[in-house]
Design an enzyme around this catalytic site. Structure first.
Site, PDB file in Angstrom:
ATOM      1  N   LYS A 185       0.832  -1.210   0.000  1.00 13.66           N
ATOM      2  CA  LYS A 185       0.000   0.000   0.000  1.00 13.66           C
ATOM      3  C   LYS A 185       0.869   1.264   0.000  1.00 13.66           C
ATOM      4  CE  LYS A 185      -2.502  -0.680   3.761  1.00 13.66           C
ATOM      5  NZ  LYS A 185      -1.979  -1.925   4.335  1.00 13.66           N
ATOM      6  N   ARG A 199      -0.531  -8.262  13.756  1.00  9.07           N
ATOM      7  CA  ARG A 199      -1.162  -7.274  12.872  1.00  9.07           C
ATOM      8  C   ARG A 199      -2.032  -7.984  11.848  1.00  9.07           C
ATOM      9  NH1 ARG A 199       3.829  -4.018  10.699  1.00  9.07           N
ATOM     10  NH2 ARG A 199       2.314  -2.791   9.540  1.00  9.07           N
ATOM     11  N   ARG A 255      11.551  -1.518  11.819  1.00 10.55           N
ATOM     12  CA  ARG A 255      10.510  -0.963  12.692  1.00 10.55           C
ATOM     13  C   ARG A 255      10.109  -2.026  13.703  1.00 10.55           C
ATOM     14  NH1 ARG A 255       5.901   1.223   8.700  1.00 10.55           N
ATOM     15  NH2 ARG A 255       4.640  -0.064  10.056  1.00 10.55           N
ATOM     16  N   ARG A 301     -10.059   1.274   9.085  1.00  8.82           N
ATOM     17  CA  ARG A 301      -9.479  -0.010   9.463  1.00  8.82           C
ATOM     18  C   ARG A 301     -10.565  -0.963   9.938  1.00  8.82           C
ATOM     19  NH1 ARG A 301      -3.870   0.777   9.172  1.00  8.82           N
ATOM     20  NH2 ARG A 301      -2.685  -0.733  10.331  1.00  8.82           N
ATOM     21  N   ARG A 336      11.886  -6.154   5.922  1.00  6.33           N
ATOM     22  CA  ARG A 336      11.878  -4.730   5.557  1.00  6.33           C
ATOM     23  C   ARG A 336      12.798  -3.917   6.472  1.00  6.33           C
ATOM     24  NH1 ARG A 336       5.983  -2.353   4.619  1.00  6.33           N
ATOM     25  NH2 ARG A 336       5.751  -2.401   6.870  1.00  6.33           N
TER      26      ARG A 336
HETATM   27  P1  AMP Z   1       0.225   1.060   9.368  1.00  6.06           P
HETATM   28  O1  AMP Z   1       1.491   1.830   9.137  1.00  6.06           O
HETATM   29  O2  AMP Z   1      -0.951   1.574   8.572  1.00  6.06           O
HETATM   30  O3  AMP Z   1       0.396  -0.431   9.259  1.00  6.06           O
HETATM   31  O4  AMP Z   1      -0.190   1.348  10.901  1.00  6.06           O
HETATM   32  C1  AMP Z   1       0.678   1.011  11.973  1.00  6.06           C
HETATM   33  C2  AMP Z   1      -0.135   0.877  13.247  1.00  6.06           C
HETATM   34  O5  AMP Z   1      -0.821   2.104  13.546  1.00  6.06           O
HETATM   35  C3  AMP Z   1      -1.242  -0.170  13.203  1.00  6.06           C
HETATM   36  O6  AMP Z   1      -0.757  -1.482  13.453  1.00  6.06           O
HETATM   37  C4  AMP Z   1      -2.180   0.334  14.295  1.00  6.06           C
HETATM   38  O7  AMP Z   1      -1.640   0.047  15.583  1.00  6.06           O
HETATM   39  C5  AMP Z   1      -2.106   1.840  14.122  1.00  6.06           C
HETATM   40  N1  AMP Z   1      -3.142   2.331  13.160  1.00  6.06           N
HETATM   41  C6  AMP Z   1      -2.926   2.848  11.920  1.00  6.06           C
HETATM   42  N2  AMP Z   1      -4.107   3.203  11.333  1.00  6.06           N
HETATM   43  C7  AMP Z   1      -5.069   2.908  12.239  1.00  6.06           C
HETATM   44  C8  AMP Z   1      -6.503   3.021  12.217  1.00  6.06           C
HETATM   45  N3  AMP Z   1      -7.165   3.504  11.144  1.00  6.06           N
HETATM   46  N4  AMP Z   1      -7.190   2.603  13.310  1.00  6.06           N
HETATM   47  C9  AMP Z   1      -6.531   2.132  14.405  1.00  6.06           C
HETATM   48  N5  AMP Z   1      -5.205   1.986  14.487  1.00  6.06           N
HETATM   49  C10 AMP Z   1      -4.460   2.364  13.416  1.00  6.06           C
END
Ligand code: AMP
Length: 216
Positions: free
Chosen positions: A13, A167, A156, A88, A123
């Protein structure tokens, strides 16, 4: 153009966002990036957010909806935006509908669990620029070092195998129902976002062309 990018973590993404936002001249709104920047700040919630993210869990709907609504009200979002990582879950999607946000396309990038775990756990990132590498698929010229600045690369915390598995399980539990939600919405209503299912297999360019062939 208002776009939502869905798909499991590691489906590509982020990479496709960079391309699509340039192509349509719209900002990328990544809730993960927004949260990581709060996490690094001095604010009182920084530590709470860090614990949630590092456990692979989701932060509260209330906080994330407020962050997104504030962000999309800014001037640079007048001609559209790309939402990456939001919504989400169905509750978050309904929050967008309640404030009458019209989304043009929901793009769901699909990839199998095994490929995802391999991709994410290899990564590496350069924290200052966000440049990403992969131990096998896109190695830096010098091991562990950013090609441009010569600074060290890091993994990370939430890219570690155990967190990736958490996740993914949260994704299957909470985010996958969104796919059915947008699918049925697009069948019911002509004004609803168009739903696109895109395979995340292949090169970045192949995935990009697949997406564009449906949008243009
Ligand atoms: P991402 O970089 O989009 O994978 O987001 C990293 C982390 O941020 C996720 O594993 C969640 O803990 C938190 N997060 C990101 N977007 C959301 C969302 N829309 N709702 C809740 N938690 C989020």
């Amino acid at each position: 153009m208002r776009l939502i990018l869905l798909g499991p973590p590691g489906a590509g993404k982020g990479t496709q966002s960079v391309f699509l936002t340039k192509y349509f001249h719209i900002p990328q709104i990544s809730t993960g990036d927004m949260l990581r920047s709060i996490m690094q700040s001095d604010s009182s919630i920084a530590n709470d957010i860090k614990n949630i993210i590092n456990a692979g869990k989701l932060v509260s709907d209330e906080l994330i909806i407020k962050l997104v609504i504030d962000r999309i009200s800014q001037n640079d979002c007048q001609n559209g935006y790309l939402l990456d990582g939001f919504p989400r879950n169905v509750f978050q999607a309904q929050a967008l509908e309640k404030i009458n946000i019209k989304i043009n396309f929901v793009i769901n990038i699909e990839l199998s669990e095994k490929i995802i775990v391999d991709r994410i756990s290899g990564r590496l990132i350069h924290p200052a620029s966000g440049r990403t590498y992969h131990i096998n698929l896109k190695p830096p010229i010098n091991q562990g070092i950013d090609d441009i600045t010569g600074e060290p690369l890091i993994q990370r915390d939430d890219d570690k195998v155990e967190t990736v598995k958490n996740r993914l399980s949260i994704y299957y539990q909470k985010t996958k129902p969104l796919i059915d939600y947008y699918l049925s919405l697009s069948k019911l209503n002509n004004n609803a976002p168009k739903y696109l299912q895109i395979s995340g297999l292949g090169t970045v360019e192949e995935v990009r062309d697949r997406i564009l062939s449906h949008i243009l």
